[in-house]
Design a protein around this motif. Sequence first.
Motif, PDB file in Angstrom:
ATOM      1  N   TRP A 265      36.011  19.161  34.048  1.00  0.00           N
ATOM      2  CA  TRP A 265      35.203  17.961  33.819  1.00  0.00           C
ATOM      3  C   TRP A 265      35.762  17.146  32.659  1.00  0.00           C
ATOM      4  CZ3 TRP A 265      32.335  15.955  29.827  1.00  0.00           C
ATOM      5  CH2 TRP A 265      31.541  14.849  30.160  1.00  0.00           C
ATOM      6  N   VAL A 266      36.177  17.839  31.594  1.00  0.00           N
ATOM      7  CA  VAL A 266      36.744  17.140  30.426  1.00  0.00           C
ATOM      8  C   VAL A 266      38.011  16.384  30.815  1.00  0.00           C
ATOM      9  CG1 VAL A 266      37.880  17.545  28.189  1.00  0.00           C
ATOM     10  CG2 VAL A 266      35.689  18.620  28.678  1.00  0.00           C
ATOM     11  N   ALA A 267      38.740  16.873  31.797  1.00  0.00           N
ATOM     12  CA  ALA A 267      39.937  16.175  32.271  1.00  0.00           C
ATOM     13  C   ALA A 267      39.596  15.061  33.250  1.00  0.00           C
ATOM     14  CB  ALA A 267      40.895  17.175  32.927  1.00  0.00           C
ATOM     15  N   VAL A 268      38.659  15.327  34.161  1.00  0.00           N
ATOM     16  CA  VAL A 268      38.371  14.393  35.254  1.00  0.00           C
ATOM     17  C   VAL A 268      37.591  13.160  34.780  1.00  0.00           C
ATOM     18  CG1 VAL A 268      37.045  14.116  37.390  1.00  0.00           C
ATOM     19  CG2 VAL A 268      38.513  16.111  37.079  1.00  0.00           C
TER      20      VAL A 268
ATOM     21  N   ILE B  46      47.295  13.216  37.743  1.00  0.00           N
ATOM     22  CA  ILE B  46      47.212  13.230  36.280  1.00  0.00           C
ATOM     23  C   ILE B  46      46.394  14.432  35.813  1.00  0.00           C
ATOM     24  CG2 ILE B  46      46.263  12.017  34.268  1.00  0.00           C
ATOM     25  CD1 ILE B  46      46.910   9.373  35.803  1.00  0.00           C
ATOM     26  N   VAL B  47      45.259  14.647  36.465  1.00  0.00           N
ATOM     27  CA  VAL B  47      44.375  15.749  36.091  1.00  0.00           C
ATOM     28  C   VAL B  47      45.033  17.097  36.376  1.00  0.00           C
ATOM     29  CG1 VAL B  47      42.204  16.894  36.686  1.00  0.00           C
ATOM     30  CG2 VAL B  47      42.236  14.425  36.303  1.00  0.00           C
ATOM     31  N   VAL B  48      45.552  17.262  37.590  1.00  0.00           N
ATOM     32  CA  VAL B  48      46.056  18.566  38.034  1.00  0.00           C
ATOM     33  C   VAL B  48      47.361  18.955  37.341  1.00  0.00           C
ATOM     34  CG1 VAL B  48      46.984  19.810  40.034  1.00  0.00           C
ATOM     35  CG2 VAL B  48      44.889  18.467  40.252  1.00  0.00           C
ATOM     36  N   TYR B  49      48.278  18.017  37.173  1.00  0.00           N
ATOM     37  CA  TYR B  49      49.596  18.353  36.653  1.00  0.00           C
ATOM     38  C   TYR B  49      49.753  18.148  35.149  1.00  0.00           C
ATOM     39  CZ  TYR B  49      50.873  18.510  41.556  1.00  0.00           C
ATOM     40  OH  TYR B  49      50.936  18.821  42.889  1.00  0.00           O
ATOM     41  N   VAL B  50      48.871  17.377  34.520  1.00  0.00           N
ATOM     42  CA  VAL B  50      49.025  17.098  33.092  1.00  0.00           C
ATOM     43  C   VAL B  50      47.832  17.613  32.284  1.00  0.00           C
ATOM     44  CG1 VAL B  50      49.346  15.284  31.363  1.00  0.00           C
ATOM     45  CG2 VAL B  50      50.423  15.053  33.607  1.00  0.00           C
ATOM     46  N   LEU B  51      46.655  17.107  32.585  1.00  0.00           N
ATOM     47  CA  LEU B  51      45.514  17.373  31.707  1.00  0.00           C
ATOM     48  C   LEU B  51      44.961  18.790  31.787  1.00  0.00           C
ATOM     49  CD1 LEU B  51      43.653  13.965  32.052  1.00  0.00           C
ATOM     50  CD2 LEU B  51      45.181  14.739  30.232  1.00  0.00           C
ATOM     51  N   VAL B  52      44.713  19.291  32.982  1.00  0.00           N
ATOM     52  CA  VAL B  52      44.151  20.646  33.081  1.00  0.00           C
ATOM     53  C   VAL B  52      45.122  21.685  32.506  1.00  0.00           C
ATOM     54  CG1 VAL B  52      43.393  22.455  34.663  1.00  0.00           C
ATOM     55  CG2 VAL B  52      42.470  20.156  34.888  1.00  0.00           C
TER      56      VAL B  52
END
Length: 76
Positions: free
Chosen positions: A17-20, A54-60
């Motif tokens: 959630w913090v990433a999305v 962005i979420v899957v490959y960087v932020l999470v």
Amino acid sequence: MSAHAVPSIHRRALITWVAVYPTITIVLALLRPVLKDVPLVLQTLILTAIAIPIVVYVLVPALMKANARLTARRSR
């Protein structure tokens, strides 16, 4: 780097959630003027095509590493 326990499902949900949430908010704010006349289904397709990588490959992954460091620091 040593192996760490996998975070609980609740912690993983929070990390996701913090990433999305901010990613969707930022991408939507940037694209809204450009996509205002595009049908909602297409807007959603474009938004998710940008936000999900962005979420899957960087932020999470970055947040999971930060979580592992914090967890390791607390267990010392």
